[in-house]
Scaffold this active site. Structure first.
Site, PDB file in Angstrom:
ATOM      1  N   ASP A 197       3.063  10.216   3.555  1.00  0.00           N
ATOM      2  CA  ASP A 197       4.057  11.132   4.096  1.00  0.00           C
ATOM      3  C   ASP A 197       3.383  12.044   5.112  1.00  0.00           C
ATOM      4  O   ASP A 197       3.029  13.185   4.825  1.00  0.00           O
ATOM      5  CB  ASP A 197       4.674  11.941   2.956  1.00  0.00           C
ATOM      6  CG  ASP A 197       5.923  12.692   3.401  1.00  0.00           C
ATOM      7  OD1 ASP A 197       6.460  12.360   4.472  1.00  0.00           O
ATOM      8  OD2 ASP A 197       6.359  13.602   2.685  1.00  0.00           O
TER       9      ASP A 197
ATOM     10  N   LYS B 149      11.169   3.522  -0.529  1.00  0.00           N
ATOM     11  CA  LYS B 149      10.958   4.953  -0.720  1.00  0.00           C
ATOM     12  C   LYS B 149      11.381   5.373  -2.126  1.00  0.00           C
ATOM     13  O   LYS B 149      12.420   4.955  -2.634  1.00  0.00           O
ATOM     14  CB  LYS B 149      11.733   5.748   0.337  1.00  0.00           C
ATOM     15  CG  LYS B 149      11.277   5.428   1.762  1.00  0.00           C
ATOM     16  CD  LYS B 149      11.940   6.291   2.801  1.00  0.00           C
ATOM     17  CE  LYS B 149      11.395   7.689   2.811  1.00  0.00           C
ATOM     18  NZ  LYS B 149      11.904   8.490   3.945  1.00  0.00           N
TER      19      LYS B 149
ATOM     20  N   GLU C  72       0.850  -1.193   0.000  1.00  0.00           N
ATOM     21  CA  GLU C  72       0.000   0.000   0.000  1.00  0.00           C
ATOM     22  C   GLU C  72       0.883   1.239   0.000  1.00  0.00           C
ATOM     23  O   GLU C  72       2.082   1.157   0.295  1.00  0.00           O
ATOM     24  CB  GLU C  72      -0.936   0.001   1.215  1.00  0.00           C
ATOM     25  CG  GLU C  72      -0.247  -0.097   2.549  1.00  0.00           C
ATOM     26  CD  GLU C  72      -1.223  -0.369   3.688  1.00  0.00           C
ATOM     27  OE1 GLU C  72      -2.322   0.197   3.674  1.00  0.00           O
ATOM     28  OE2 GLU C  72      -0.879  -1.157   4.578  1.00  0.00           O
TER      29      GLU C  72
ATOM     30  N   TYR D  34      -4.287   2.149   8.878  1.00  0.00           N
ATOM     31  CA  TYR D  34      -3.703   1.015   8.150  1.00  0.00           C
ATOM     32  C   TYR D  34      -3.129  -0.088   9.032  1.00  0.00           C
ATOM     33  O   TYR D  34      -2.901  -1.196   8.563  1.00  0.00           O
ATOM     34  CB  TYR D  34      -2.585   1.508   7.229  1.00  0.00           C
ATOM     35  CG  TYR D  34      -1.568   2.386   7.926  1.00  0.00           C
ATOM     36  CD1 TYR D  34      -0.628   1.858   8.818  1.00  0.00           C
ATOM     37  CD2 TYR D  34      -1.548   3.757   7.705  1.00  0.00           C
ATOM     38  CE1 TYR D  34       0.284   2.669   9.460  1.00  0.00           C
ATOM     39  CE2 TYR D  34      -0.639   4.571   8.343  1.00  0.00           C
ATOM     40  CZ  TYR D  34       0.288   4.025   9.216  1.00  0.00           C
ATOM     41  OH  TYR D  34       1.184   4.836   9.862  1.00  0.00           O
TER      42      TYR D  34
ATOM     43  N   CYS E  44       9.778  50.902  -1.388  1.00  0.00           N
ATOM     44  CA  CYS E  44       9.623  52.287  -0.914  1.00  0.00           C
ATOM     45  C   CYS E  44      10.863  52.843  -0.217  1.00  0.00           C
ATOM     46  O   CYS E  44      10.893  54.026   0.131  1.00  0.00           O
ATOM     47  CB  CYS E  44       8.417  52.389   0.025  1.00  0.00           C
ATOM     48  SG  CYS E  44       8.635  51.528   1.598  1.00  0.00           S
TER      49      CYS E  44
ATOM     50  N   CYS F 210       8.717  45.418   5.915  1.00  0.00           N
ATOM     51  CA  CYS F 210       8.630  46.860   5.677  1.00  0.00           C
ATOM     52  C   CYS F 210       7.534  47.409   6.583  1.00  0.00           C
ATOM     53  O   CYS F 210       6.371  47.009   6.457  1.00  0.00           O
ATOM     54  CB  CYS F 210       8.294  47.141   4.214  1.00  0.00           C
ATOM     55  SG  CYS F 210       7.919  48.882   3.887  1.00  0.00           S
TER      56      CYS F 210
ATOM     57  N   CYS G  27       3.568  51.959   1.848  1.00  0.00           N
ATOM     58  CA  CYS G  27       4.422  51.352   0.822  1.00  0.00           C
ATOM     59  C   CYS G  27       3.540  50.984  -0.375  1.00  0.00           C
ATOM     60  O   CYS G  27       2.529  50.290  -0.224  1.00  0.00           O
ATOM     61  CB  CYS G  27       5.100  50.105   1.375  1.00  0.00           C
ATOM     62  SG  CYS G  27       5.973  49.124   0.139  1.00  0.00           S
TER      63      CYS G  27
END
Length: 676
Positions: A118, A316, A114, A226, A413, A428, A433
């Site tokens: 992740d 994997k 199966e 699972y 700016c 900022c 701005c």
């Protein structure tokens, strides 16, 4: 290598692996990819096996990574919750089969295969069919009790379906986050100047450990089950892994989208290759395949090592990487002033798409990896989601490459950038701005907010550049005679734009709340707030006690302590209060919200999830029709979903709906339902 150099190498690897274990398991902030970590740990294991004289009982190769964190009570698993050995090699997969043949003295056994999800492993304890506890893997013996947060996970049942269950059963599963939610939260964190999550796994791990349950709820985690832990009476879950998979489905728990029972290692390898082709279609991120002996009796006979079962292995998939040149680093200014560095790359094909840009996250990340303009870099799609610069290829570095100097001023700016306490990003601080103004106005006028047709990105840029719009309220001060100077034959478009701006004054209250750009407050939270506060001024004057009770329990569904602090903090800023007062003074008259809990509509009590592109309805139009009929539109599919409304190019939500048995309808069927 001499004995001394081998010993030093082993000690160095142990230190490095232990450090990365801490970053991965406890902090959900890995600094290297899974592949690089696995290679490092594999090298350590091989050196220890070849040189037992340097063995150490506390080596990270002999224990399960520990995810326990402060703030949570721990609970001991009735049956240890170990990790899996893994491999990236077909040859090592076949060696795994050979070891079992030798160990069990036979080779006529079946395997299950199966997807390897992740996410974050969790153990659910059910007693007589009712959920009593959710615990993380921890150190394999005991883990953190995350039951309060887990109760908000989509698909997790408080009571199992069916008629018969074991008296006590530990069900192992994986918490994960969909790509849609991952992107949503990362966008929000970018605006707030917080470090972005590298992939959905890190975000899922961080979300389940949030100390604010309401904030954890807003993350919208999902689960797949699972595995079997302790079971009483023994055998009540069946005699094979396949039997147990069937039990999980009968009980109504979500299971993996693909599950195969096969004989022979050749069939196993063929299925793994097939999974590699199909994995992008699943609702969750997959980084491999899990192979297990099907027979539970043979599993017991094969036994366990100190950290993993001998009867299972994870294969994997290697992430796709590419090498390319970093041509430049540009700084983007966000709606809240956050300065985000972006890598401008020589275009390269990666995982089937052309990549020319990748996020560099923040100043600290550039310094840690010593990334320089002109470097050759290695790029990977982190978690197969977003392009990421893994590191610099130092052997290809030109002597002309110089360390990158992060700008001290806003590139838009020229204001000196600041770094607020507790933040990793530079920001900022100038609300005037021009880039911030454009971003704020674009957000406010978007379809997700007050929906001003004709006020697109190009028009907003023009209005700000001309100096006619310096903040949101200025939209309602625009003059026809000014707009007519933008070109010839603009009379009709000008009148249409002014009419759309005027019509927006009567938008629904939640749209104004969302349009204000309050940290953490998205569409769903804005709708929750609109059912409690009947106007913008009332919301602006709210205090913490209006959101939280004496024991910090939420007084408004969906609004926890984190969001309440953000709302109160937003209106503690004089400019933000002034925006509300100016809007009201300019004739804003929000439409009174209908109760989201209204009953009696045709869709009362029903939850819909939208995916793909519908033939004639926008997502916003379909959502409005659902809510107008008393229903609810959700962003994720679970067993509680009533219908999935699917259009063309439907994604992982469609696959998940099919896996869970949720009815899938098209636009034509949706219209028939709403018409009765």
């Amino acid at each position: 290598m001499t004995d001394d150099s081998i010993r030093k190498r082993i000690e160095k690897l142990r230190t490095e692996v232990a450090r990365h274990d801490e970053l991965y398991h406890r902090r959900a902030r890995p600094e290297i990819s899974d592949l690089d970590y696995d290679r490092m740990k594999s090298e350590l294991a091989k050196l220890e096996a070849a040189h037992p004289e340097f063995a150490a009982p506390d080596s990270p190769t002999a224990r399960v990574g520990d995810d326990r964190t402060e703030g949570f009570a721990t609970y001991r698993h009735r049956q240890p919750m170990l990790s899996l050995d893994n491999t990236y090699s077909e040859a090592e997969l076949r060696e795994f089969h050979g070891r079992l043949v030798k160990l069990l003295g036979r080779e006529d056994f079946s395997y299950t295969v199966e997807p390897k999800i992740d996410g974050l492993a969790v153990s659910l304890t059910y007693e007589n069919g009712r959920l009593v506890r959710a615990v993380t893997r921890g150190n394999g013996v005991e883990g953190d009790d995350v039951t309060v947060n887990a109760r908000h996970v989509h698909g997790l049942l408080e009571k199992l379906g069916g008629r018969t269950w074991p008296e006590v059963v530990e069900i192992r599963g994986e918490l994960y986050m969909t790509l849609e939610q991952f992107r949503r939260i990362n966008r929000q964190r970018e605006e707030e100047g917080l470090a972005q999550f590298a992939n959905p796994r890190n975000l899922a791990a961080g979300s389940i450990k949030l100390l604010d349950p309401e904030e954890a709820r807003s993350r919208r985690l999902e689960i797949v089950t699972y595995g079997l832990g302790f079971c009483e009476p023994a055998g009540a879950a069946g005699g094979t892994q396949s039997d147990f998979h069937s039990k999980l489905r009968q009980w109504g728990l979500p299971v993996t989208a693909r599950f195969q029972t096969l004989r022979g290692i050749d069939a196993i390898w063929s299925e793994i290759q097939q999974l590699d082709k199909l994995r992008h279609e699943f609702a969750y991120g997959t980084d491999g395949a899990v192979v297990k002996l099907d027979s539970l009796a043979l599993q017991l006979e094969a036994g366990f090592t100190s950290k993993a079962p001998r009867w299972a292995i994870a294969y994997k998939f290697e992430p796709e990487r590419a090498e390319t040149r970093l041509n430049a680093i540009t700084i983007q200014v966000g709606r809240t002033g956050v300065l985000t560095p972006v890598a401008e790359l020589e275009p390269v094909v990666l995982a089937g798409t052309t990549v020319s840009r990748a996020t560099l996250h923040n100043k600290a990340e550039i310094a840690r990896k010593d990334i320089r303009v002109g470097d050759w870099v290695e790029v990977e799609k982190a978690g197969e989601v977003i392009p990421a610069v893994i590191g610099v290829i130092l052997k290809r570095r030109s002597p002309d490459c110089r360390p990158y100097r992060y700008p001290k001023k806003c590139p838009a700016c020229g204001t000196d950038a600041v770094q607020n306490e507790g933040e990793v990003a530079l920001r900022c601080p100038n609300p005037a701005c021009p880039v911030q103004v454009r971003r704020r106005v674009q957000h406010y006028a978007s379809r997700a907010c007050v929906d001003i047709e004709g006020l697109g990105e190009a028009m907003v840029d023009t209005l700000v550049e001309k100096g006619w719009v310096n903040d949101i309220p200025d939209l309602y001060r625009l003059r026809r005679e000014d707009l007519l100077t933008l070109g010839k034959s603009v009379g009709k478009s000008t009148d249409n734009l002014l009419a759309a701006i005027d019509a927006s004054k009567r938008a629904e209250l939640w749209r104004f709340i969302h349009g204000l750009g309050i940290t953490h407050v998205g569409q769903a939270a804005a709708k929750d707030l609109a059912t409690r506060f009947r106007g913008l001024r009332e919301l602006a004057e709210a205090r913490m006690e209006d959101f939280l009770g004496g024991k910090k329990e939420s007084l408004i569904e969906g609004i926890g302590e984190t969001m309440a602090l953000a709302i109160v903090g937003h209106f503690a800023v004089a400019r933000n209060r002034r925006v509300v007062e100016e809007l009201l003074g300019l004739g804003i008259s929000p439409e009174a919200p209908a109760s989201r809990a209204a009953t009696g509509g045709r869709f009362s009590g029903l939850t819909f999830v939208l995916t793909g592109t519908l033939p004639s309805l926008t997502r916003e139009e379909a959502t409005a029709m659902i809510e107008g009929a008393g229903g609810r539109a959700s962003g994720s599919v679970s067993k509680k979903t009533s219908y999935v409304l699917a259009g063309e190019e439907a994604g992982s939500k469609l696959e998940k709906a099919r896996t869970l048995g949720v009815p899938v309808i098209d636009e034509a069927e949706f219209r028939r339902l709403i018409a009765g």
